[in-house]
Design a protein around this motif. Sequence first.
Motif, PDB file in Angstrom:
ATOM      1  N   LYS A 108      -2.757  57.307 -15.536  1.00 18.02           N
ATOM      2  CA  LYS A 108      -2.042  58.322 -16.305  1.00 18.02           C
ATOM      3  C   LYS A 108      -2.972  59.490 -16.637  1.00 18.02           C
ATOM      4  O   LYS A 108      -2.570  60.657 -16.589  1.00 18.02           O
ATOM      5  CB  LYS A 108      -1.457  57.728 -17.577  1.00 18.02           C
ATOM      6  CG  LYS A 108      -0.407  56.654 -17.360  1.00 18.02           C
ATOM      7  CD  LYS A 108       0.762  57.135 -16.531  1.00 18.02           C
ATOM      8  CE  LYS A 108       1.666  58.106 -17.277  1.00 18.02           C
ATOM      9  NZ  LYS A 108       2.869  58.449 -16.488  1.00 18.02           N
TER      10      LYS A 108
ATOM     11  N   GLU B 239       0.149  46.366 -21.542  1.00 27.13           N
ATOM     12  CA  GLU B 239       0.236  45.464 -20.390  1.00 27.13           C
ATOM     13  C   GLU B 239      -0.026  44.024 -20.811  1.00 27.13           C
ATOM     14  O   GLU B 239       0.669  43.101 -20.366  1.00 27.13           O
ATOM     15  CB  GLU B 239      -0.730  45.909 -19.287  1.00 27.13           C
ATOM     16  CG  GLU B 239      -0.291  47.187 -18.598  1.00 27.13           C
ATOM     17  CD  GLU B 239      -1.167  47.537 -17.401  1.00 27.13           C
ATOM     18  OE1 GLU B 239      -1.112  46.792 -16.405  1.00 27.13           O
ATOM     19  OE2 GLU B 239      -1.882  48.541 -17.477  1.00 27.13           O
TER      20      GLU B 239
ATOM     21  N   TRP C 110      -3.315  51.293 -16.218  1.00 31.56           N
ATOM     22  CA  TRP C 110      -2.403  52.276 -16.799  1.00 31.56           C
ATOM     23  C   TRP C 110      -3.096  53.512 -17.348  1.00 31.56           C
ATOM     24  O   TRP C 110      -2.783  54.632 -16.943  1.00 31.56           O
ATOM     25  CB  TRP C 110      -1.553  51.621 -17.893  1.00 31.56           C
ATOM     26  CG  TRP C 110      -0.574  52.574 -18.509  1.00 31.56           C
ATOM     27  CD1 TRP C 110       0.637  52.947 -18.000  1.00 31.56           C
ATOM     28  CD2 TRP C 110      -0.731  53.283 -19.740  1.00 31.56           C
ATOM     29  NE1 TRP C 110       1.245  53.850 -18.842  1.00 31.56           N
ATOM     30  CE2 TRP C 110       0.424  54.073 -19.921  1.00 31.56           C
ATOM     31  CE3 TRP C 110      -1.735  53.339 -20.715  1.00 31.56           C
ATOM     32  CZ2 TRP C 110       0.615  54.884 -21.027  1.00 31.56           C
ATOM     33  CZ3 TRP C 110      -1.556  54.153 -21.817  1.00 31.56           C
ATOM     34  CH2 TRP C 110      -0.404  54.911 -21.969  1.00 31.56           C
TER      35      TRP C 110
ATOM     36  N   HIS D 180       3.133  52.176 -22.545  1.00 35.92           N
ATOM     37  CA  HIS D 180       3.299  52.105 -21.093  1.00 35.92           C
ATOM     38  C   HIS D 180       4.732  52.473 -20.728  1.00 35.92           C
ATOM     39  O   HIS D 180       5.666  52.244 -21.507  1.00 35.92           O
ATOM     40  CB  HIS D 180       2.992  50.666 -20.659  1.00 35.92           C
ATOM     41  CG  HIS D 180       2.886  50.446 -19.197  1.00 35.92           C
ATOM     42  ND1 HIS D 180       3.985  50.422 -18.361  1.00 35.92           N
ATOM     43  CD2 HIS D 180       1.806  50.186 -18.396  1.00 35.92           C
ATOM     44  CE1 HIS D 180       3.598  50.180 -17.132  1.00 35.92           C
ATOM     45  NE2 HIS D 180       2.278  50.027 -17.113  1.00 35.92           N
TER      46      HIS D 180
END
Length: 347
Positions: free
Chosen positions: A87, A263, A83, A291
């Motif tokens: 990003k 996560e 993630w 997230h």
Amino acid sequence: MAVRAARGGHHGVSIEDVAKKAGVSTATVSRAVRGLPRVSEKTRQRILDVASELGYVASSAASGLATGKTRTIGVLTPYVDRWFFYKALEGVERELHRQGYNLSLFSLDSRTLERQRTFTKTMVAKHIDALLVLCLALSMEEIEELRRLDIPLVAVGGPVEDCPSIGIDDVAAAALATRHLLELGHRDIGIVHGEDDDTDLNFQVPILRLDGFRGELERHGSGFHPEWEVRGNFTLASGADAFDELWNRPGPKPTAVVCASDEMAMGVVLQARRRGVRVPEELSVIGIDDHEFSQVMGLTTVAQDPVAQAQLGTQMLLDELAGKAGSVHDVRAEFELRVRNTTSAVS
């Protein structure tokens, strides 16, 4: 990057020849040829005069650097499928696209041979104007290799030795997550921290977040239980495995869990529900990150914005390349608690 491969002119004159006669390093010759800052006008002119006298002509790639035609920023990352990293890459690409620059991605494998290959054959050989490093522990040899590039450099997502960095205060973020649970009356609190299996990619972030958790418990006079400190690796699956590890152990169970990433927190929540443990009635869960799936799942979290962090880091690098000396510097990024549905007062 020192234009070490640049050769041309009369009799194969090299950048080393120019550096030796001018009494400077090859990195300084490279900066002078490329028109970059941190070279005085007097030194730059002396280097150009020596280059002219020796008949030195930089390679076409080096000439591209001198005129800004390469317009390429490198990004060094251990992962592209987790993630924070994807990003952050979104933020880099957004800023580079806006300013007409290209992105050159270097994925640094954990294996020693592959890491060496990245530095010696791939990254150093590429012509990049600046480098952004994502959440990555580097060896002293790798840091020295980066210094030899002599280009603007910034780290995003956590500290890198001798390198300006942009990121949240990970100790404070983990402390905030822990404090939220303490204020809800929880005293039996576990943690799924982020020590990765790839220990040489571990960086400082997992350790800092664990320190923040322990420190906040200590400040509130609430002891921590080593048996409730479980490792994960920032993935959904590791969060599910961590829940099983906690619940399969004999003895008392925590009433709340801090997770070092969303996560892992989502993995804990999903596995808890599979096993009939009610969240948050029987187990409160909080993550760190925010997230994009966290809001859908109703996950309480400490939010940060890696897109904005990476975009700011990229802007700093481009400003430095434009001659704005001192543009690259340390920045503490913002974070905030977002309370949703996975935490509640202790029963």
